[in-house]
Structure formats: C-alpha cells, structure tokens
Design an enzyme around this catalytic site. Structure first.
Site, PDB file in Angstrom:
ATOM      1  N   TRP B 101       0.834  -1.209   0.000  1.00 53.58           N
ATOM      2  CA  TRP B 101       0.000   0.000   0.000  1.00 53.58           C
ATOM      3  C   TRP B 101       0.864   1.253   0.000  1.00 53.58           C
ATOM      4  O   TRP B 101       0.569   2.223  -0.712  1.00 53.58           O
ATOM      5  CB  TRP B 101      -0.991  -0.027   1.172  1.00 53.58           C
ATOM      6  CG  TRP B 101      -1.968  -1.136   0.988  1.00 53.58           C
ATOM      7  CD1 TRP B 101      -1.999  -2.316   1.651  1.00 53.58           C
ATOM      8  CD2 TRP B 101      -3.013  -1.199  -0.002  1.00 53.58           C
ATOM      9  NE1 TRP B 101      -3.016  -3.113   1.151  1.00 53.58           N
ATOM     10  CE2 TRP B 101      -3.650  -2.447   0.146  1.00 53.58           C
ATOM     11  CE3 TRP B 101      -3.476  -0.320  -0.978  1.00 53.58           C
ATOM     12  CZ2 TRP B 101      -4.724  -2.850  -0.665  1.00 53.58           C
ATOM     13  CZ3 TRP B 101      -4.546  -0.698  -1.772  1.00 53.58           C
ATOM     14  CH2 TRP B 101      -5.153  -1.951  -1.614  1.00 53.58           C
ATOM     15  N   ASP B 171      -0.619   6.873   6.722  1.00 54.83           N
ATOM     16  CA  ASP B 171      -1.770   5.996   6.499  1.00 54.83           C
ATOM     17  C   ASP B 171      -1.927   5.145   7.758  1.00 54.83           C
ATOM     18  O   ASP B 171      -1.015   4.385   8.113  1.00 54.83           O
ATOM     19  CB  ASP B 171      -1.483   5.113   5.271  1.00 54.83           C
ATOM     20  CG  ASP B 171      -2.636   4.156   4.942  1.00 54.83           C
ATOM     21  OD1 ASP B 171      -3.567   4.028   5.748  1.00 54.83           O
ATOM     22  OD2 ASP B 171      -2.574   3.538   3.858  1.00 54.83           O
ATOM     23  N   LYS B 195     -11.280  -1.408   8.354  1.00 56.90           N
ATOM     24  CA  LYS B 195     -10.489  -2.378   9.096  1.00 56.90           C
ATOM     25  C   LYS B 195     -10.793  -2.312  10.587  1.00 56.90           C
ATOM     26  O   LYS B 195     -11.131  -3.314  11.198  1.00 56.90           O
ATOM     27  CB  LYS B 195      -9.004  -2.166   8.815  1.00 56.90           C
ATOM     28  CG  LYS B 195      -8.678  -2.471   7.353  1.00 56.90           C
ATOM     29  CD  LYS B 195      -7.232  -2.205   7.010  1.00 56.90           C
ATOM     30  CE  LYS B 195      -6.994  -2.340   5.520  1.00 56.90           C
ATOM     31  NZ  LYS B 195      -7.193  -3.716   5.014  1.00 56.90           N
TER      32      LYS B 195
END
Lengths: 360, 360
Positions: B101, B171, B195
C-alpha cells in the site's frame, strides 16, 4: 416501533421489507456467521452479492451487454468531474441546465474543457423543461449532458433531447428505476444511490464500453478513471460493500414486484393522486409546468409562506415528514420514490384536504 | 444465529454490540420513525450523528482543535491522490515504502510530483520496518509519507521516523484506534474505516488546518480538495451517512470500554497470546522481524504450503475463518482488530496447539 411517511428528497425512504431483511441478517448473513459489513470484499460471498446486484440491475433496466455497470463512491458530484475527465477528446461538451445540479455539473466540467450551455430553464427558476427537440449543438461536442429528473424543482424530461448524433450523458440520480428508460439512447448514465436505490455512498455508473478510454492523461487520479474500475470489476479498491448489498436487495424487491413496468404503474398512480388533488385545490398549487412534472418529486405551495410553514408543522405531527421545499423554491416538496407506499400518498392527500378545509 | 471468529484483514470484524444496536435501530432510529439510511443528511438528526462521531473521535485520539476531522469517501486509495494534489507546493515529497500500500501511495504520488523513496523494506518482502532514525530526506520535500501498520505483512512502526522538520503524513488504515498515537507529530493522518472502525466506504482524514490550502490549481476535481470538504463540514455532497453512523457507534463502544489506553492493553494481551505461542511453536513461525510486529495483523506459516492449506481448511471447520495469508506472502494471517474478542484469539491458539500436536 414507529414508522413515519418520509417524503425526504434524499437520502430517502427505503422499502420496509428490505430494511427488515437487513436487520435480520445484520449479525449473520446466510449462516456465514458474520455481517456483510464484516466480509472481505475478495470473498466468494461478497463477489456473489456484487454479481447478483449487477445482474439484477441489468435485468431491471434491460442493460445491453456492451454496457459496463459500475458501483463506485463519491456520489454524482464525483461524476461531474469524471465525465469530462474521461469523455472529453475534442475538449468540448454541451450541457442542458434544468436545475441546480445540472448547473453544478456544467460548472465542474468547465475545469476540463469548453462547455456550452445549449438550453436552460433558469429564467423561470427551473420550473420547466425547455424545448430540446432542435438544439444548437457544438459540432465538435464530445457529448451532450442532461439531468433527467430535477429533484429540487420536480421536473423531468418527458422526451429525450435530440442529440444529433452526439453522445448523450444523463444524471438519473432521482429517476433511476422509477420508470422505463432506453439505456441504448445514452453513452453514460449515472446515479447516486441515496434517492431511489440504497444508502448514500454508492454511485451507479452505466457506461457504453467504447467510451471506456485507456488513452487518458498520465496524471489523472487513479480513482477518477473508468477504465481502471471497469478492468477491476468495481473492485480496484474496497468498494462500499454494505451499500452494494442493500442496493442489491432493492433490486430483488423490484424484480419481485414485477420490475420497472410494475413500479412505474404504481408511481404513476401515486403521482396522479397528488397532482389531481393539486389541480383542483383552492389552497395548494403545483409549482412547475404540467408538461414537465416529475413522478418522483412534487413541488407545491400555498400563496402564503406562513400557511406553508403551518402546513409543514402540522403534517409532521401527523407523521408526514420531510415535506419542506428546498430553500431555493420555498413551499413544499413531496418526494415519492419507489419505496413510498401508495398509502403514504393517500395519507398526504387526505391531510392536505383536511388542512385546506380548515385554512381557506 | 451463528457467529464465527472472523480474522479478516478488512473489511473486518465489528463489535457485536454495535451490530446488535444497528439491527435494533434499522427501521426506527430513536423513535424518529425511520432508519439512519433514510434520513436527509441536512436533518438535525443526522447532523447530531456526524457531530457526535467527530467529537468522540477527537476525544479518543486526543485530536487538538487546530486539526480538522473529515469523513470522506473513496478509501485510502483516493487519499493517495489527494495528498500530493493538495500538499505539494515545491513538487517534491519523500516516501517510506514498507508494503504494497505504501508502494501504491508512492506510485500514485509520482503523477503529481517528484517522489523520492527514502527507505524501503522491499528487499525482504516487507518483513521488517527499516531504520528511519536518520533518513536522507529531500531538502525541499513538502512532506514525508509513511504507512503506520502494514496489513499484508503484519509490521508496524514502533518509533516514528525522524522527519527533520518536514511534515509527516501517515496511512493509519489498519492501526487507527488500536493504540495510542500522538496526532501532533503529523500533518495529516488518514484511514479507510473498513479495518478497525466501520463499514467500507467511509474514509477518515485528520488534517492540520494550516495544511488546508485554498490556492490550488483551478482544474482540480472539486471532490479532491480538502478545503472544500473542510468548509462544508464533510457535507459538500451527501456523505456516506450510514457508514458515519456506524463509525460513531464504534467510537462510543471504545469510549465505554475506557478509550484507547484500555483497548491497547487488550490488543497487547491478544497479540502476546499469539506471538508467545508462535515463538515456542515447532510447527508455526512468525514471518516478520520481532521488533516490527504489528498488534493488528499477525502473519505466520509452517514450512510446508500443504500443511498451511490443511490448517486453514480445518480452522474454518472450527469457525476460525479468514486466516489465509495474502497471496504475496502465503501462509496465514490473523487480523485481530479491536472488535476481535480475546476469546477469539484464545480459540485460535488452542486450535493451533491441537493442530500442531496432530501434524508434527
């Protein structure tokens, strides 16, 4: 449990049967031991939910196989940017401005190309649909953009514009699935789900596959590219899984009802109840031209803002809620999306009759 | 009703109490006669839901008043574009690449400026967090980007990078609300909700107000501008109302539990159970360096892919699901987000012990 008649313009009422199913499945979807919200979007369970939703929407709208169906995020507003960013080749597009949202779409598109307003009804506060049978279109226009149903004002195109061979693009946020539409007349159709399909946060895009370009500028944000979403089947990143699940349930609810033909008939009955009453009322009157009337959003007012306010307040006491008009129109607006039962419209009209007797 | 222990990496498990409340309120939220999904986002009811969510998140994360909190759409992937589009002034940024990511974030940013990879752990398949105490940063870097917790591999920064006066952007999609974090060390923090917070389709952005620029290029898509979302309080267009409502419920659940300090203690206990077992196991072993271990995502494997597959299949029969590792790592991964009860981890470890005895 209390339920009201909710005439909200959006997010709007959802079918009670769908909400009941969703509640029952909240902790355990089909004996999988988890909520749809808790599922990996890469699981077979969720893939089936997505595939079913897409297939059912294809059936309902009779979408040909050369059209791609996408479930995206960001609402219609994100489409206001994506459409010019993806569809402009010559850098020119024509827009029909029939309301605040169509105007916003055109304004956003101006960031990306030369945008011509080829028709507008702003001269009369968007209370009608202009004649679009012979527009002066730009020869090199990459597309012609329209907003099919104008939520704020309560107008709807009854006849499609003569696009003269140009690609027609339409915002169907407040008319999707409410009546039959010939998808093949359009290059691209889009809708925020939160009016007539499901919860806010899911956007439906139907795009003819030859318009899915890959020769786009290098510096386009990846999420703004239709080609990426098409290639990845709406799963380039985690899609709004729960929203898609609920849209899918609404699709199945419509199919069980008999599809778009059946719901259109009901919607026409609902609209006739209210419009017929308005046309003979001494107190209330509709605010848009008869030929442009929407089945979904009905705007009306009395000749006195104080009476309007009193009506809205008393209606609420009678469980008829969210009928205050948009601030740009005043008066009242009753949004009668697919999920609004005919009993709700009957209750509204009965209450209007009673109120009229007491206030005239 | 069946419930499993769901170790999905995301969308992931949600607190059962939150799902129960949501189910109970599905048709009638607080005697308003409608679902939260059916509410106008402009209603006082929804505004309170949004305000409460924001205030509760501020309390939980101790977010100072000079930071703005946004609830957006499009996932972390949309942030990969928005961050460079909004934060680049000199056109230069530094990225630390500790997983797929973070790598995607850097790749996307390259569309908008000169991006330098100042540290990477790709040489060992992202199985560790590199030394970031003295990085060679670009003098004119507008920011330094990191991914706090790497979901796929199961690594986490234990010490923040030395940003040497540059703005730090992170992030926190898979670590948000899992342990204490000092927001003031960052210029911008962002997380997809799916999440550790709520359903997919809501993105949380926390941005220091001096970074909310208005002097942006004219041709930026309106939805990509932080200033617009800040000005409109996350309601430039219809936000993902139901997702925000569920995030808000999770925030209240955490506050009732005692806040981040309390959940961190539980998360540490959960992680210790599994890591301690892995460290003495003859069959299973953890796949990342001990100093880089994540509390949220634990990757492990046996030395035999066939045994891994057998373990995953048998675990599923025992209601321990979604523990297959990402395709880029193989083996197993147990994601133990806040909502995973300690009993779920105990059940996993007990099953691993049993499986080990039978397969060694």
């Amino acid at each position: 449990m209390k339920r009201v008649y909710n005439f909200s313009a959006g997010p709007g009422v959802l079918p009670e049967a769908v909400l009941q199913e969703a509640a029952a499945e909240m902790l355990d979807y089909q004996n999988n031991g988890m909520s749809v919200m808790e599922m990996s979007h890469r699981s077979a369970m969720f893939q089936k939910i997505l595939d079913d939703a897409q297939n059912d929407l294809r059936t309902l709208m009779n979408i040909p196989s050369n059209y791609k169906v996408l479930f995206l995020q960001g609402g219609a507003t994100t489409q206001f940017s994506m459409i010019p960013m993806n569809l402009l080749k010559n850098g020119v597009a024509d827009y029909i401005v029939t309301g605040a949202w169509a105007k916003k779409a055109a304004k956003e598109a101006k960031k990306f190309g030369k945008i011509n307003i080829v028709a507008s009804s702003e001269d009369k506060n968007f209370s009608y649909i202009p004649d679009v049978s012979d527009l002066l279109l730009s020869d090199d226009a990459d597309y012609l953009h329209m907003c099919d149903n104008n939520t704020i004002y309560g107008t709807k195109f009854k006849k499609l514009p003569n696009a003269k061979g140009h690609i027609l693009v339409t915002d169907i946020s407040s008319s999707i699935l409410s009546e039959e539409i010939d998808v093949t007349k359009f290059g691209l159709l889009y809708a925020g789900a939160q009016k007539n399909v499901g919860p806010a946060g899911t956007t439906i895009v139907i795009i003819r596959e030859d318009l899915v370009r890959t020769d786009l500028p290098e510096n386009m944000p990846v999420m703004m590219r239709y080609d990426i979403h098409v290639e990845k089947g709406s799963m380039y990143n985690t899609p709004p899984t729960y929203g898609i699940y609920l849209c899918g349930k609404v699709f199945k609810w419509l199919l069980n009802l008999g599809g778009i033909k059946a719901i259109q008939k009901i919607n026409e009955e609902k609209a006739a109840l209210l419009y017929d009453y308005l046309d003979q009322s001494q107190l209330f009157k509709g605010t848009v031209e008869k030929e442009s009337r929407s089945l979904m959003n009905v705007s009306f007012k009395t000749n006195n803002p104080e009476i309007d306010a009193k009506f809205i307040a008393q209606a609420k006491e009678n469980n008829i809620v969210n009928i205050k008009g948009h601030r740009s129109t005043g008066g009242m607006r009753a949004s009668m999306y697919n999920a609004m039962p005919i009993d709700g419209v009957k209750a509204l009209v009965a209450f209007m009759e009673k109120f009229e007797k007491e206030n005239i």
